[in-house]
Motif scaffolding. Structure first.
Motif, PDB file in Angstrom:
ATOM      1  N   ASN A 107       0.831  -1.197   0.000  1.00 52.09           N
ATOM      2  CA  ASN A 107       0.000   0.000   0.000  1.00 52.09           C
ATOM      3  C   ASN A 107       0.874   1.260   0.000  1.00 52.09           C
ATOM      4  O   ASN A 107       0.675   2.182  -0.802  1.00 52.09           O
ATOM      5  N   TYR A 108       1.854   1.300   0.892  1.00 45.12           N
ATOM      6  CA  TYR A 108       2.711   2.478   1.042  1.00 45.12           C
ATOM      7  C   TYR A 108       3.506   2.770  -0.235  1.00 45.12           C
ATOM      8  O   TYR A 108       3.435   3.868  -0.801  1.00 45.12           O
ATOM      9  N   PHE A 109       4.255   1.783  -0.694  1.00 46.12           N
ATOM     10  CA  PHE A 109       5.108   2.015  -1.860  1.00 46.12           C
ATOM     11  C   PHE A 109       4.279   2.205  -3.131  1.00 46.12           C
ATOM     12  O   PHE A 109       4.696   2.928  -4.047  1.00 46.12           O
ATOM     13  N   GLY A 110       3.100   1.576  -3.174  1.00 47.83           N
ATOM     14  CA  GLY A 110       2.227   1.783  -4.325  1.00 47.83           C
ATOM     15  C   GLY A 110       1.737   3.217  -4.416  1.00 47.83           C
ATOM     16  O   GLY A 110       1.731   3.826  -5.492  1.00 47.83           O
ATOM     17  N   ILE A 111       1.324   3.797  -3.266  1.00 41.87           N
ATOM     18  CA  ILE A 111       0.856   5.187  -3.273  1.00 41.87           C
ATOM     19  C   ILE A 111       2.016   6.146  -3.548  1.00 41.87           C
ATOM     20  O   ILE A 111       1.847   7.165  -4.218  1.00 41.87           O
ATOM     21  N   VAL A 112       3.205   5.808  -3.038  1.00 41.82           N
ATOM     22  CA  VAL A 112       4.377   6.650  -3.314  1.00 41.82           C
ATOM     23  C   VAL A 112       4.644   6.694  -4.822  1.00 41.82           C
ATOM     24  O   VAL A 112       4.923   7.762  -5.382  1.00 41.82           O
ATOM     25  N   SER A 113       4.551   5.553  -5.482  1.00 42.01           N
ATOM     26  CA  SER A 113       4.746   5.514  -6.931  1.00 42.01           C
ATOM     27  C   SER A 113       3.690   6.356  -7.640  1.00 42.01           C
ATOM     28  O   SER A 113       3.994   7.132  -8.559  1.00 42.01           O
ATOM     29  N   LEU A 114       2.442   6.211  -7.204  1.00 42.64           N
ATOM     30  CA  LEU A 114       1.338   6.947  -7.821  1.00 42.64           C
ATOM     31  C   LEU A 114       1.542   8.457  -7.697  1.00 42.64           C
ATOM     32  O   LEU A 114       1.411   9.204  -8.666  1.00 42.64           O
ATOM     33  N   TRP A 115       1.913   8.910  -6.507  1.00 40.44           N
ATOM     34  CA  TRP A 115       2.095  10.344  -6.311  1.00 40.44           C
ATOM     35  C   TRP A 115       3.399  10.853  -6.924  1.00 40.44           C
ATOM     36  O   TRP A 115       3.517  12.046  -7.250  1.00 40.44           O
ATOM     37  N   SER A 116       4.387   9.982  -7.096  1.00 41.47           N
ATOM     38  CA  SER A 116       5.597  10.377  -7.824  1.00 41.47           C
ATOM     39  C   SER A 116       5.251  10.691  -9.277  1.00 41.47           C
ATOM     40  O   SER A 116       5.736  11.685  -9.845  1.00 41.47           O
ATOM     41  N   LEU A 117       4.407   9.861  -9.877  1.00 43.19           N
ATOM     42  CA  LEU A 117       3.950  10.121 -11.248  1.00 43.19           C
ATOM     43  C   LEU A 117       3.155  11.420 -11.311  1.00 43.19           C
ATOM     44  O   LEU A 117       3.254  12.182 -12.278  1.00 43.19           O
ATOM     45  N   THR A 118       2.366  11.680 -10.255  1.00 45.00           N
ATOM     46  CA  THR A 118       1.527  12.877 -10.231  1.00 45.00           C
ATOM     47  C   THR A 118       2.374  14.146 -10.168  1.00 45.00           C
ATOM     48  O   THR A 118       2.172  15.089 -10.950  1.00 45.00           O
ATOM     49  N   LEU A 119       3.338  14.184  -9.238  1.00 39.90           N
ATOM     50  CA  LEU A 119       4.182  15.374  -9.132  1.00 39.90           C
ATOM     51  C   LEU A 119       5.108  15.513 -10.331  1.00 39.90           C
ATOM     52  O   LEU A 119       5.444  16.634 -10.732  1.00 39.90           O
ATOM     53  N   PHE A 195     -10.058   6.841  -2.206  1.00 40.57           N
ATOM     54  CA  PHE A 195     -10.410   6.974  -3.612  1.00 40.57           C
ATOM     55  C   PHE A 195     -10.223   8.423  -4.079  1.00 40.57           C
ATOM     56  O   PHE A 195      -9.667   8.678  -5.152  1.00 40.57           O
ATOM     57  N   LEU A 196     -10.647   9.373  -3.270  1.00 42.32           N
ATOM     58  CA  LEU A 196     -10.538  10.786  -3.651  1.00 42.32           C
ATOM     59  C   LEU A 196      -9.083  11.255  -3.687  1.00 42.32           C
ATOM     60  O   LEU A 196      -8.653  11.907  -4.640  1.00 42.32           O
ATOM     61  N   THR A 197      -8.318  10.925  -2.647  1.00 41.60           N
ATOM     62  CA  THR A 197      -6.961  11.460  -2.526  1.00 41.60           C
ATOM     63  C   THR A 197      -5.912  10.661  -3.292  1.00 41.60           C
ATOM     64  O   THR A 197      -4.873  11.201  -3.642  1.00 41.60           O
ATOM     65  N   CYS A 198      -6.178   9.402  -3.533  1.00 44.70           N
ATOM     66  CA  CYS A 198      -5.172   8.550  -4.179  1.00 44.70           C
ATOM     67  C   CYS A 198      -5.596   8.079  -5.568  1.00 44.70           C
ATOM     68  O   CYS A 198      -4.929   7.209  -6.154  1.00 44.70           O
ATOM     69  N   PHE A 199      -6.697   8.616  -6.098  1.00 43.62           N
ATOM     70  CA  PHE A 199      -7.060   8.301  -7.476  1.00 43.62           C
ATOM     71  C   PHE A 199      -7.616   9.525  -8.203  1.00 43.62           C
ATOM     72  O   PHE A 199      -7.050   9.968  -9.204  1.00 43.62           O
ATOM     73  N   ILE A 200      -8.710  10.085  -7.688  1.00 47.60           N
ATOM     74  CA  ILE A 200      -9.351  11.204  -8.374  1.00 47.60           C
ATOM     75  C   ILE A 200      -8.410  12.406  -8.500  1.00 47.60           C
ATOM     76  O   ILE A 200      -8.233  12.966  -9.594  1.00 47.60           O
ATOM     77  N   ILE A 201      -7.797  12.820  -7.399  1.00 44.82           N
ATOM     78  CA  ILE A 201      -6.894  13.981  -7.444  1.00 44.82           C
ATOM     79  C   ILE A 201      -5.680  13.716  -8.333  1.00 44.82           C
ATOM     80  O   ILE A 201      -5.354  14.544  -9.193  1.00 44.82           O
ATOM     81  N   PRO A 202      -4.969  12.575  -8.188  1.00 44.89           N
ATOM     82  CA  PRO A 202      -3.847  12.314  -9.098  1.00 44.89           C
ATOM     83  C   PRO A 202      -4.261  12.265 -10.563  1.00 44.89           C
ATOM     84  O   PRO A 202      -3.563  12.818 -11.425  1.00 44.89           O
ATOM     85  N   VAL A 203      -5.394  11.615 -10.872  1.00 47.15           N
ATOM     86  CA  VAL A 203      -5.845  11.551 -12.260  1.00 47.15           C
ATOM     87  C   VAL A 203      -6.132  12.954 -12.787  1.00 47.15           C
ATOM     88  O   VAL A 203      -5.774  13.308 -13.924  1.00 47.15           O
ATOM     89  N   GLY A 204      -6.753  13.787 -11.954  1.00 46.56           N
ATOM     90  CA  GLY A 204      -7.047  15.152 -12.364  1.00 46.56           C
ATOM     91  C   GLY A 204      -5.777  15.946 -12.656  1.00 46.56           C
ATOM     92  O   GLY A 204      -5.685  16.657 -13.664  1.00 46.56           O
ATOM     93  N   ILE A 205      -4.778  15.832 -11.770  1.00 46.07           N
ATOM     94  CA  ILE A 205      -3.520  16.563 -11.956  1.00 46.07           C
ATOM     95  C   ILE A 205      -2.779  16.069 -13.192  1.00 46.07           C
ATOM     96  O   ILE A 205      -2.279  16.867 -14.000  1.00 46.07           O
ATOM     97  N   ILE A 206      -2.706  14.755 -13.359  1.00 47.99           N
ATOM     98  CA  ILE A 206      -2.005  14.188 -14.513  1.00 47.99           C
ATOM     99  C   ILE A 206      -2.699  14.582 -15.808  1.00 47.99           C
ATOM    100  O   ILE A 206      -2.050  14.995 -16.783  1.00 47.99           O
ATOM    101  N   GLY A 207      -4.030  14.462 -15.839  1.00 48.35           N
ATOM    102  CA  GLY A 207      -4.769  14.828 -17.045  1.00 48.35           C
ATOM    103  C   GLY A 207      -4.610  16.295 -17.391  1.00 48.35           C
ATOM    104  O   GLY A 207      -4.366  16.657 -18.553  1.00 48.35           O
ATOM    105  N   PHE A 208      -4.735  17.176 -16.386  1.00 50.68           N
ATOM    106  CA  PHE A 208      -4.579  18.613 -16.612  1.00 50.68           C
ATOM    107  C   PHE A 208      -3.168  18.948 -17.085  1.00 50.68           C
ATOM    108  O   PHE A 208      -2.984  19.728 -18.027  1.00 50.68           O
ATOM    109  N   SER A 209      -2.157  18.361 -16.445  1.00 46.86           N
ATOM    110  CA  SER A 209      -0.762  18.685 -16.757  1.00 46.86           C
ATOM    111  C   SER A 209      -0.395  18.293 -18.181  1.00 46.86           C
ATOM    112  O   SER A 209       0.103  19.114 -18.966  1.00 46.86           O
TER     113      SER A 209
END
Length: 343
Positions: A107-119, A195-209
């Motif tokens: 869970n931890y390293f998976g979310i870190v990877s997800l947010w690394s892609l987001t930033l 779901f909101l913080t670890c999927f919707i927000i990252p998808v929104g940032i990635i899509g917008f960027s």
């Protein structure tokens, strides 16, 4: 500790069920996860070694790429390699405490990877599209981003250890994760906010960027054409395809996981077969294999260094391939070096 006892942070339904899935099915899953682990470890170790060896790759943007490879490697070592063994035996034979450890680590390293892609996506947008005078990427800013990622993700990984949801066996009972199938309001509230913080927000940032980067490229091409210059339509198509590939891979990895969690919340009475519950988590475990390919090996600068490293300097890719990029793409996606470009 006895196999039927429970403890904080783990689902109450921890059981050993070696017959929940056909033996041949476990063998197939074990083999698939073995291949997954081999490719993931090789790819991410190569990325880390090459980045540390070549100074030209150690820049602020690549801090997030290096962080992505490290978290993907740890997710593989703490998750996929264990799943190879447990599928071979046909059940999670390592006990409750190890189940908690695996669930937490994945869970931890998976979310870190997800947010690394987001930033990473956001910083690319900031470099390419932000107006003059905007805050540009720097080593200090990069490390601040890393601190945010690891602390923010730590909260979501630790919460189930203190009773907000839990960690337990999932699917065919050979791996552990968040207790998606646990029917309780504590679990539902965790899943919804997760779901909101670890999927919707990252998808929104990635899509917008990436959408903004593509718009900038398109506008620059039109401006050059209006001034009588020449553009390369094929290059624009290549960048569009690359961005779509990034977003599609992200969705393949995380969307099934998210949909499964939401189904449990929306219809708690719905029966989900063990195999159907297992597939989303296995999709997520494939991300450490293709992340290095999409975000790193398709980068010409990194590819050149990797080939040189693997061949001990005997083979060096021609630098001419860098010069085939059109001027407008260089200016839009490569304002400094090609660490900003999607490829």
């Amino acid at each position: 500790m006895d196999g039927n006892s429970t403890m904080p942070g783990i689902a109450d339904n921890f059981t050993v069920m070696p017959t929940i899935f056909p033996r041949s099915g476990y063998s197939i899953l074990s083999f698939i996860m073995f291949l997954n682990a081999v490719f993931s470890i090789c790819n991410n170790v190569l990325v880390i070694l090459v980045t540390l060896r070549y100074p030209q790759l150690r820049n602020p943007i690549n801090i997030f790429i290096l962080n992505l490879s490290f978290s993907d490697l740890m997710m593989t070592l703490c998750g996929t390699t264990i799943v190879v063994s447990t599928n071979y035996y046909g059940y999670f034979y390592l006990g409750q405490q190890f189940c908690i450890f695996q669930g937490f680590a994945v869970n931890y390293f998976g979310i870190v990877s997800l947010w690394s892609l987001t930033l990473l996506a956001y910083e690319r947008y900031n470099v390419v599209c932000a107006p003059i005078g905007a805050l540009k990427m720097s080593p200090k800013r990069g490390f601040q981003g890393l601190v945010f990622i690891w602390l923010f993700c730590l909260f979501w990984a630790v919460a189930p250890l203190f009773g907000w949801s839990s960690y337990g066996p999932e699917g065919v009972q050979t791996s552990c994760s968040i207790g998606w199938e646990e029917r309780s309001w504590s679990n539902y509230s965790y899943i919804i906010t997760y779901f909101l913080t670890c999927f919707i927000i990252p998808v929104g940032i990635i899509g917008f960027s990436y959408g903004s980067i593509l718009q900038s490229l398109h506008k620059l091409n039109r401006k050059i054409e209006q001034q009588g210059g020449k553009t390369n339509p094929q290059e624009e198509v290549r960048v569009v395809a690359m961005v779509l590939f990034m977003v599609l891979a992200f969705m393949i990895c995380w969307l099934p996981y998210t949909v499964f969690a939401l189904i449990v919340v929306i219809n708690p009475q719905l029966y989900i077969s063990p195999l159907a519950a297992t597939l989303p988590t296995y999709f997520a475990k494939t991300s450490p294999v293709y992340n290095p390919i999409i975000y790193i090996f398709l980068n010409k600068q990194f590819r050149s260094c990797a080939v040189e490293c693997l061949t001990c300097g005997h083979i060096q890719l021609e630098s001419q391939e860098e010069n085939t990029e059109s001027v407008q793409v260089q200016n839009t996606l490569n304002p400094k070096t090609n660490q900003v470009a999607p490829a």
